[in-house]
Motif scaffolding. Structure first.
Motif, PDB file in Angstrom:
ATOM      1  N   LEU A 186       0.813  -1.221   0.000  1.00 49.43           N
ATOM      2  CA  LEU A 186       0.000   0.000   0.000  1.00 49.43           C
ATOM      3  C   LEU A 186       0.843   1.266   0.000  1.00 49.43           C
ATOM      4  N   THR A 187       1.953   1.241   0.743  1.00 45.90           N
ATOM      5  CA  THR A 187       2.765   2.449   0.878  1.00 45.90           C
ATOM      6  C   THR A 187       4.056   2.404   0.071  1.00 45.90           C
ATOM      7  N   GLY A 188       4.489   1.207  -0.303  1.00 51.95           N
ATOM      8  CA  GLY A 188       5.759   1.069  -1.009  1.00 51.95           C
ATOM      9  C   GLY A 188       6.974   1.186  -0.107  1.00 51.95           C
ATOM     10  N   THR A 189       6.753   1.275   1.202  1.00 52.92           N
ATOM     11  CA  THR A 189       7.842   1.419   2.167  1.00 52.92           C
ATOM     12  C   THR A 189       8.248   0.040   2.706  1.00 52.92           C
ATOM     13  N   PRO A 190       9.417  -0.047   3.351  1.00 52.72           N
ATOM     14  CA  PRO A 190       9.871  -1.340   3.874  1.00 52.72           C
ATOM     15  C   PRO A 190       8.906  -1.918   4.905  1.00 52.72           C
ATOM     16  N   GLN A 191       8.777  -3.225   4.874  1.00 55.52           N
ATOM     17  CA  GLN A 191       7.928  -3.937   5.826  1.00 55.52           C
ATOM     18  C   GLN A 191       8.747  -5.081   6.415  1.00 55.52           C
TER      19      GLN A 191
END
Length: 270
Positions: A248-253
């Motif tokens: 959803l955010t394209g940030t690291p998970q």
């Protein structure tokens, strides 16, 4: 906005930080992460002037911290602590009203319309307006935390410091607070400096992240994808992880790799 140069600090003979150098930019969400005991909360206190460094300097907008009065600093930055012991039976509204004190020239005067509007708005944003006339000593830990948030919001400060402020909140209020921080940042250009143990949420909303090691040294500083890496986290937290991209955010998970599968069949007695 905040410039930290060669900052060193120790408790007695025990050094905590040695020659820290970094800056916080105006209008950004800046997260500080690291293992327990690395000095994250102490660093926030140093940035605000509640503690004095051994060596080095902190500047706010190029003004040395020791040249900024306590009242001026209180108007500039509001703090949401991890928790607080609320033992005096103030009402919720009375405690939130304290957030307006740094703006008042005469504490004996009645509150202005600006004060009253700020208090009402803070109660609403923190979702505690229905609790306004209750005593804080009657509230749960999560409700008290939202009262502390509302007190900070009532200050209408340009900078907001949060010291693990979501640690006592349930998931819905944690997400509401996270959304609120983003809205304040985007609509009012509020600078947010937060300590967080929720790596995924920190990565999702932060412009930059500061990663501190257990010995107080800076491991990395930069965009979430530059800091939240498998190499950095495995080094500091000593667990096996996988870093994927939040769809959803394209940030690291961050996903931990558990040694024991929780899906194994339960033990059966013979």
């Amino acid at each position: 906005m905040i410039q930290v140069s060669n900052l060193s600090f120790s408790f007695g003979k025990q050094p905590l930080f040695s020659k820290l150098n970094f800056s916080v930019k105006q209008g950004e969400i800046f997260s500080i992460i690291g293992p327990n005991g690395c000095g994250k909360s102490t660093l926030l206190r140093l940035l605000r002037g509640q503690l004095k460094s051994n060596t080095g300097e902190v500047r706010w907008n190029n003004i040395p911290l020791d040249q900024i009065s306590t009242k001026a600093m209180a108007r500039q930055v509001a703090i949401v602590p991890q928790s607080a012991t609320l033992t005096f039976p103030y009402t919720v509204r009375e405690l939130v009203t304290m957030g307006r004190y740094p703006h008042r020239k005469n504490l004996l005067r009645f509150h202005t319309r600006t004060d009253l509007d700020a208090i009402e708005k803070a109660l609403t944003l923190a979702d505690i307006l229905p609790l306004a006339d209750r005593y804080v000593t009657q509230l749960s830990g999560g409700e008290q935390q939202r009262v502390l948030l509302a007190r900070a919001l009532a200050q209408n400060s340009a900078v907001l410091f949060l010291d693990e402020a979501t640690s006592h909140l349930d998931i819905d209020h944690k997400l509401e607070l996270t959304e609120l921080l983003v809205q304040l940042n985007q609509k009012q250009q509020t600078t947010v400096v937060q300590i967080s143990h929720d790596l995924d949420l920190a990565a999702a909303i932060s412009h930059r992240i500061l990663l501190i090691a257990a010995d107080g040294e800076i491991v990395a500083i930069g965009k979430p994808e530059e800091v939240i890496t498998k190499e950095n986290l495995c080094q500091l937290f000593r667990f096996d992880i996988e870093i994927t991209q939040n769809p959803l955010t394209g940030t690291p998970q961050v996903t931990p790799r558990l040694k024991t599968s929780p899906r194994q069949p339960p033990f059966q007695q013979i």
